[in-house]
Scaffold this active site. Structure first.
Site, PDB file in Angstrom:
ATOM      1  CE  LYS A  13      63.339  92.294  88.840  1.00  0.00           C
ATOM      2  NZ  LYS A  13      63.789  91.749  87.552  1.00  0.00           N
ATOM      3  NE  ARG A  88      66.334  96.911  86.964  1.00  0.00           N
ATOM      4  CZ  ARG A  88      65.047  96.546  87.043  1.00  0.00           C
ATOM      5  NH1 ARG A  88      64.287  97.004  87.988  1.00  0.00           N
ATOM      6  NH2 ARG A  88      64.543  95.721  86.156  1.00  0.00           N
ATOM      7  NE  ARG A 127      57.182  90.802  81.957  1.00  0.00           N
ATOM      8  CZ  ARG A 127      58.289  91.039  82.647  1.00  0.00           C
ATOM      9  NH1 ARG A 127      58.457  90.534  83.851  1.00  0.00           N
ATOM     10  NH2 ARG A 127      59.252  91.759  82.099  1.00  0.00           N
ATOM     11  NE  ARG A 160      57.492  95.564  81.593  1.00  0.00           N
ATOM     12  CZ  ARG A 160      58.413  95.282  82.514  1.00  0.00           C
ATOM     13  NH1 ARG A 160      58.069  94.631  83.622  1.00  0.00           N
ATOM     14  NH2 ARG A 160      59.674  95.635  82.352  1.00  0.00           N
TER      15      ARG A 160
HETATM   16  P1  AMP Z   1      60.956  96.125  85.840  1.00  0.00           P
HETATM   17  O1  AMP Z   1      59.470  96.245  85.895  1.00  0.00           O
HETATM   18  O2  AMP Z   1      61.565  95.903  87.202  1.00  0.00           O
HETATM   19  O3  AMP Z   1      61.428  95.140  84.828  1.00  0.00           O
HETATM   20  O4  AMP Z   1      61.499  97.550  85.363  1.00  0.00           O
HETATM   21  C1  AMP Z   1      61.183  98.066  84.093  1.00  0.00           C
HETATM   22  C2  AMP Z   1      62.170  99.142  83.709  1.00  0.00           C
HETATM   23  O5  AMP Z   1      62.075 100.233  84.651  1.00  0.00           O
HETATM   24  C3  AMP Z   1      63.632  98.720  83.761  1.00  0.00           C
HETATM   25  O6  AMP Z   1      64.040  98.045  82.567  1.00  0.00           O
HETATM   26  C4  AMP Z   1      64.319 100.069  83.949  1.00  0.00           C
HETATM   27  O7  AMP Z   1      64.361 100.776  82.727  1.00  0.00           O
HETATM   28  C5  AMP Z   1      63.354 100.810  84.874  1.00  0.00           C
HETATM   29  N1  AMP Z   1      63.733 100.578  86.283  1.00  0.00           N
HETATM   30  C6  AMP Z   1      63.069  99.825  87.207  1.00  0.00           C
HETATM   31  N2  AMP Z   1      63.722  99.822  88.375  1.00  0.00           N
HETATM   32  C7  AMP Z   1      64.824 100.593  88.201  1.00  0.00           C
HETATM   33  C8  AMP Z   1      65.916 100.957  89.024  1.00  0.00           C
HETATM   34  N3  AMP Z   1      66.031 100.520  90.278  1.00  0.00           N
HETATM   35  N4  AMP Z   1      66.863 101.780  88.497  1.00  0.00           N
HETATM   36  C9  AMP Z   1      66.770 102.242  87.239  1.00  0.00           C
HETATM   37  N5  AMP Z   1      65.791 101.915  86.401  1.00  0.00           N
HETATM   38  C10 AMP Z   1      64.822 101.091  86.857  1.00  0.00           C
END
Ligand code: AMP
Length: 216
Positions: A13, A88, A127, A160
Site C-alpha cells: 500500500k 480498516r 521491509r 518497523r
Molecule cells: P500500516 O502502516 O498501515 O501497516 O499500519 C500499522 C499499524 O497501525 C496497524 O497494524 C494498526 O495497528 C495501526 N493502524 C493503521 N491504520 C489503522 C486503522 N485505520 N485503524 C486501526 N489501526 C490502524
C-alpha cells in the site's frame, strides 16, 4: 482524485501510494505513518497507539476516525487525497462515509491490492523504512543503492517493530476478520478496483495509474 488504497499487510500500500499521490499531486495520508510519527514524538495518542500496534492489533475506531477527520479537513485535501490504511473496519468505513457527506466530497475509487498470502510474510520481514523521508525499501526486491541507507536522503534505514513473524500472524488475522469485509462494502458502492499487487513497484504503480485514468 479522492482515493483509498487497501490490501493485506505487506501488499505494498505505502509503496504504490507514494507513486500514485506524486502522479496526481495529492496528499498521501497513511494512518500507520500518522501513528508512527505520534509514537516517535511520544504524544498521548502515540503512547496509546503503541500499545495496540506493537501487538498487531488495531487502534480503536474512535481515535482513528478522529485523526482522519481532522486530517481531511486540512486545506491540502481540497483537491483530492489518497488514504492508505484507512478505513480498516466496517465501523470506520461507515464513519468515513458520514465524514465525506459532511465535507460534501465523493470517493472516486478504492484500490484493492490483491497479493497471495505466501508472499506477504517475506515482503514484511524484508521491509525497511527511512525514518526521515518515509521511503520504503525491500531487502530482496527494492534494495537501496548503499546497503542500509536511504537513496533519497541518506538516513539510516530501520525495521518497523511490528514487522516480525509473530506480530504478522495477528495482523493477518485482524485483516481477514475486520478489514476484508470492506471489499464487499466498496463493491456494493461500485467504486472497487481489484488490482494485482504482486509485480515490482514500478510496474504495479503504472498499472494502477492507467486503470485510474480509465475511470477519470
Ligand atoms: P500500516 O502502516 O498501515 O501497516 O499500519 C500499522 C499499524 O497501525 C496497524 O497494524 C494498526 O495497528 C495501526 N493502524 C493503521 N491504520 C489503522 C486503522 N485505520 N485503524 C486501526 N489501526 C490502524
Amino acid at each position: 482524485m479522492r482515493l483509498l488504497i487497501m490490501g493485506a499487510p505487506g501488499a505494498g500500500k505505502g509503496t504504490y501510494a507514494e507513486g500514485i499521490s506524486k502522479h496526481y499531486g495529492i496528499p498521501h495520508i497513511s494512518t500507520g505513518d500518522i501513528f508512527r510519527q505520534a509514537m516517535q514524538e511520544e504524544t498521548p495518542m502515540g503512547i496509546l497507539a503503541k500499545s495496540f500496534i506493537d501487538k498487531g492489533n488495531l487502534v480503536p475506531d474512535d481515535v482513528t476516525n478522529k485523526i482522519v477527520k481532522e486530517r481531511l479537513s486540512k486545506v491540502d485535501c481540497l483537491d483530492g487525497f489518497l488514504l492508505d490504511g484507512y478505513p480498516r473496519t466496517l465501523q470506520q468505513a461507515e464513519e468515513f462515509e458520514k465524514t465525506l457527506k459532511e465535507l460534501d466530497l465523493k470517493l472516486d475509487a478504492v484500490i484493492n491490492l490483491v497479493v497471495d498470502e505466501s508472499l506477504i510474510v517475506s515482503r514484511i520481514v524484508n521491509r525497511r523504512i527511512c525514518p526521515t523521508c518515509g521511503k520504503g525499501y525491500n531487502l530482496v526486491t527494492l534494495k537501496p543503492i548503499k546497503e542500509g541507507y536511504c537513496d533519497v536522503c541518506g538516513s539510516e534505514l530501520y525495521q518497523r517493530k511490528d514487522d516480525n513473524e509473530e506480530t504478522i500472524k495477528s495482523r493477518l488475522s485482524v485483516y481477514n476478520e475486520q478489514t476484508k469485509p470492506l471489499i464487499n462494502f466498496y463493491e456494493e458502492r461500485k467504486v472497487l478496483l481489484n488490482l494485482n499487487g504482486e509485480g515490482n513497484a514500478k510496474e504495479v504503480t503504472e498499472c494502477i495509474i492507467s486503470t485510474l485514468e480509465e475511470i477519470k
